[in-house]
Design a protein around this motif. Structure first.
Motif, PDB file in Angstrom:
ATOM      1  N   ILE A 105      90.862 -51.572  -5.125  1.00 46.96           N
ATOM      2  CA  ILE A 105      91.852 -50.493  -5.116  1.00 46.96           C
ATOM      3  C   ILE A 105      91.496 -49.454  -4.049  1.00 46.96           C
ATOM      4  O   ILE A 105      92.378 -48.835  -3.449  1.00 46.96           O
ATOM      5  N   GLN A 106      90.194 -49.282  -3.764  1.00 52.41           N
ATOM      6  CA  GLN A 106      89.795 -48.385  -2.678  1.00 52.41           C
ATOM      7  C   GLN A 106      90.318 -48.922  -1.339  1.00 52.41           C
ATOM      8  O   GLN A 106      90.874 -48.170  -0.526  1.00 52.41           O
ATOM      9  N   TYR A 107      90.123 -50.222  -1.131  1.00 50.61           N
ATOM     10  CA  TYR A 107      90.654 -50.853   0.087  1.00 50.61           C
ATOM     11  C   TYR A 107      92.169 -50.657   0.162  1.00 50.61           C
ATOM     12  O   TYR A 107      92.715 -50.291   1.212  1.00 50.61           O
ATOM     13  N   LYS A 108      92.852 -50.907  -0.956  1.00 49.27           N
ATOM     14  CA  LYS A 108      94.315 -50.853  -0.969  1.00 49.27           C
ATOM     15  C   LYS A 108      94.818 -49.454  -0.625  1.00 49.27           C
ATOM     16  O   LYS A 108      95.784 -49.286   0.133  1.00 49.27           O
ATOM     17  N   MET A 109      94.175 -48.441  -1.165  1.00 51.20           N
ATOM     18  CA  MET A 109      94.610 -47.074  -0.908  1.00 51.20           C
ATOM     19  C   MET A 109      94.281 -46.630   0.515  1.00 51.20           C
ATOM     20  O   MET A 109      95.076 -45.938   1.161  1.00 51.20           O
ATOM     21  N   LEU A 110      93.117 -47.031   1.018  1.00 51.65           N
ATOM     22  CA  LEU A 110      92.767 -46.719   2.401  1.00 51.65           C
ATOM     23  C   LEU A 110      93.725 -47.410   3.366  1.00 51.65           C
ATOM     24  O   LEU A 110      94.227 -46.810   4.324  1.00 51.65           O
ATOM     25  N   HIS A 111      93.983 -48.680   3.097  1.00 55.43           N
ATOM     26  CA  HIS A 111      94.894 -49.459   3.939  1.00 55.43           C
ATOM     27  C   HIS A 111      96.299 -48.855   3.922  1.00 55.43           C
ATOM     28  O   HIS A 111      96.991 -48.833   4.950  1.00 55.43           O
ATOM     29  N   GLY A 112      96.704 -48.354   2.769  1.00 54.48           N
ATOM     30  CA  GLY A 112      98.034 -47.763   2.634  1.00 54.48           C
ATOM     31  C   GLY A 112      98.234 -46.535   3.503  1.00 54.48           C
ATOM     32  O   GLY A 112      99.362 -46.183   3.853  1.00 54.48           O
ATOM     33  N   HIS A 113      97.136 -45.877   3.858  1.00 56.81           N
ATOM     34  CA  HIS A 113      97.208 -44.697   4.733  1.00 56.81           C
ATOM     35  C   HIS A 113      96.704 -45.027   6.148  1.00 56.81           C
ATOM     36  O   HIS A 113      96.413 -44.101   6.924  1.00 56.81           O
ATOM     37  N   ASN A 114      96.606 -46.317   6.455  1.00 59.43           N
ATOM     38  CA  ASN A 114      96.123 -46.763   7.778  1.00 59.43           C
ATOM     39  C   ASN A 114      94.743 -46.205   8.097  1.00 59.43           C
ATOM     40  O   ASN A 114      94.466 -45.803   9.230  1.00 59.43           O
ATOM     41  N   LEU A 115      93.882 -46.186   7.094  1.00 59.40           N
ATOM     42  CA  LEU A 115      92.536 -45.639   7.261  1.00 59.40           C
ATOM     43  C   LEU A 115      91.467 -46.723   7.289  1.00 59.40           C
ATOM     44  O   LEU A 115      90.273 -46.419   7.250  1.00 59.40           O
ATOM     45  N   MET A 116      91.884 -47.975   7.346  1.00 58.65           N
ATOM     46  CA  MET A 116      90.948 -49.091   7.429  1.00 58.65           C
ATOM     47  C   MET A 116      91.596 -50.227   8.209  1.00 58.65           C
ATOM     48  O   MET A 116      92.733 -50.599   7.941  1.00 58.65           O
TER      49      MET A 116
END
Length: 408
Positions: free
Chosen positions: A351-362
Motif C-alpha cells: 500500500i506504501q508503493y501504491k500510494m507513492l506511485h499514485g502521486h508519481n513519487l516512485m
C-alpha cells in the motif's frame, strides 16, 4: 544477493519509506523530497511578483542581502529555541508513551472491553445478544454502527412503503448481520483511531485512512497463501496504525500545552526575545517523523496487548513487528519473526508503493525492487489486483456491494 546489493536495496527502501511518511503528513512535503516542485511553488515562479524580483536593481539586491544576513542570525536563534523546546517536549512525551493505560483512556478513548468484543465477533458462538452486551461499554462504537446503518443506500421500506426505522441497537445489528459486522466493526474501530484533523498535518487524516484500510484489505487478501486466517490479517492491517495516530495526537496536544506554558514563563522572566521566538514556533513534521520511527510500532504492540484478546490472537504479530530493524523481508526471515509480522510487513509495503506511485513519487524500476524487498511476488500482485484496496465488501439485507469508507 551480495552484501553490497543488500545494502543498496535497503537504502532504497529507506529513502522511499521516509518519503512515504512525509506523504502521510503532507503531499507537498513528499513532492519536495522527490526533488520536484509543488503546485504552489510553480505558481509563484510564474507570477508577475516573481518576475519583478528577478529584475531588482543592484542597489535593492544589496539591501536584500543585508536583510538576509540579519534574518539568518534570527533564524539561528529561532532554530536553537525550537531545538531546546523540543528536547524538553520529546523527553516528556517519551514518558507518556510508556503509559499504555492512559493512552487508551485519554487518547484512543477505549478500554479493554474492546478486546472482548473483537473476540466475541470471531467465535462460532457469536450472537446479536452477545454483541449488544459488549457494546454497552463502548457507546462511541454503538453510535458509529447506528450512524452507518442510517445511510440512505441502506434504507428499507415496509409493505406499505413507509421507511423501516431501526430504533434499538439490537435491531441495527440484526439488520446488518453478523457476517457483515465482522468486517464493519473493525473498520469502524480503525476509523475511530484515525488521527484528529489539524492544520499542521493537512493530508494526514485522508492519507492515514487510505493507508489503514489498504493495509487491512491487502493483509486479508494475502493471508491464506501465508497460512494466516483472513480475519487475522484484516485486523492486523486495520489496527497497525494505532501507534502512529496516538503519537501525532499526543505530540500536537502537548506541543500546544507546553508552548503556552513556556511563553508565559518567558514573559514572567522578562525575556521578550525568548517569548517572541517561542510565539513563532509551530508543530514540526521532522519531530513527528522521528517519534513515529522510535515509538509508533511499540505503542501499537502495547495497546493491543492490553486489549488481552483470547481469540483474535494477533498481539504477537504486533510485538514482533515492533522488533523489525531492517526494511527487508530476508532480514525478517533471518530474525524468525512471527508470520503475522511478515504478513503485515508485506501488506504495508504494497500500500506504501501504491500510494507513492499514485502521486508519481516512485519510478517503475524502483517499484519493482521495492516490492521484492517487501516480499511481494507476482502471484501476490495478481491476488491484490482483484480487490478494492480502499473499500469494504458488505452483505446487508441481501444486497452485496462495495461500500467505500471515507474518513470525513
Amino acid at each position: 544477493m551480495t552484501a553490497r546489493l543488500k545494502q543498496s536495496v535497503s537504502q532504497l527502501a529507506g529513502i522511499y519509506n521516509n518519503r512515504f511518511d512525509k506523504l502521510l503528513l503532507s503531499v507537498d512535503e513528499a513532492i519536495i523530497d522527490a526533488g520536484r516542485k509543488t503546485e504552489a511553488q510553480r505558481l509563484l515562479e510564474d507570477s508577475e511578483q516573481h518576475e519583478a524580483r528577478r529584475m531588482l536593481l543592484s542597489v535593492e539586491e544589496l539591501a536584500n542581502k543585508k536583510r538576509e544576513l540579519q534574518a539568518t542570525a534570527e533564524n539561528a536563534f529561532l532554530f536553537q529555541v525550537e531545538a531546546d523546546f523540543h528536547q524538553e517536549l520529546v523527553a516528556d512525551l517519551e514518558i507518556e508513551f510508556r503509559n499504555t493505560a492512559e493512552i487508551m483512556k485519554t487518547v484512543l478513548k477505549f478500554d479493554s472491553s474492546l478486546g472482548k468484543l473483537l473476540d466475541v465477533l470471531y467465535t462460532e458462538a457469536c450472537s446479536i445478544s452477545r454483541l449488544v452486551q459488549c457494546l454497552e461499554t463502548l457507546p462511541w462504537l454503538e453510535t458509529a454502527i447506528t450512524k452507518f446503518s442510517l445511510q440512505p443506500k441502506y434504507r428499507r421500506v415496509d409493505s406499505a412503503g413507509s421507511p423501516i426505522v431501526l430504533k434499538t441497537t439490537r435491531s441495527v445489528l440484526s439488520f446488518i448481520g453478523i457476517e457483515s459486522l465482522r468486517t464493519l466493526i473493525p473498520v469502524l474501530v480503525a476509523k475511530h483511531i484515525n488521527p484528529l484533523k489539524s492544520e499542521f498535518t493537512p493530508d494526514l487524516v485522508k492519507n492515514m485512512w487510505l493507508y489503514t484500510l489498504g493495509s487491512g484489505n491487502i493483509a486479508r487478501a494475502l493471508a491464506e497463501a501465508r497460512g494466516v486466517r483472513p480475519h487475522f490479517g484484516f485486523n492486523l492491517g486495520l489496527m497497525s496504525n494505532i501507534g502512529r495516530s496516538a503519537v501525532v495526537n499526543m505530540y500536537l496536544r502537548e506541543f500546544d500545552k507546553q508552548l503556552r506554558a513556556q511563553i508565559i514563563k518567558a514573559r514572567k522572566d522578562n525575556n521578550p526575545n525568548q517569548a517572541k521566538a517561542l510565539g513563532m514556533l509551530s508543530p514540526s513534521h521532522k519531530y513527528i517523523l522521528m517519534l513515529w520511527k522510535r515509538h509508533a510500532n511499540k505503542i501499537t504492540s502495547n495497546v493491543f496487548k492490553e486489549l488481552d484478546c483470547r481469540w483474535l490472537t494477533i498481539a504477537t504479530g504486533f510485538e514482533d513487528f515492533s522488533k523489525i530493524r531492517e526494511t527487508s523481508i530476508s532480514a525478517i526471515e533471518d530474525q524468525n519473526l512471527h508470520p503475522f509480522a511478515s504478513l503485515l510487513f508485506s501488506a504495508q509495503g504494497f500500500i506504501q508503493y501504491k500510494m507513492l506511485h499514485g502521486h508519481n513519487l516512485m519510478g517503475k524500476k524502483e517499484a519493482m525492487v521495492y516490492l521484492r524487498n517487501y516480499g511481494i511476488t507476482s502471484q501476490d500482485v495478481q491476488t491484490i489486483s482483484k480487490i478494492n484496496l480502499t473499500g469494504i465488501e458488505l452483505n446487508i439485507a441481501g444486497t452485496i456491494e462495495e461500500a467505500p469508507e471515507k474518513n470525513e
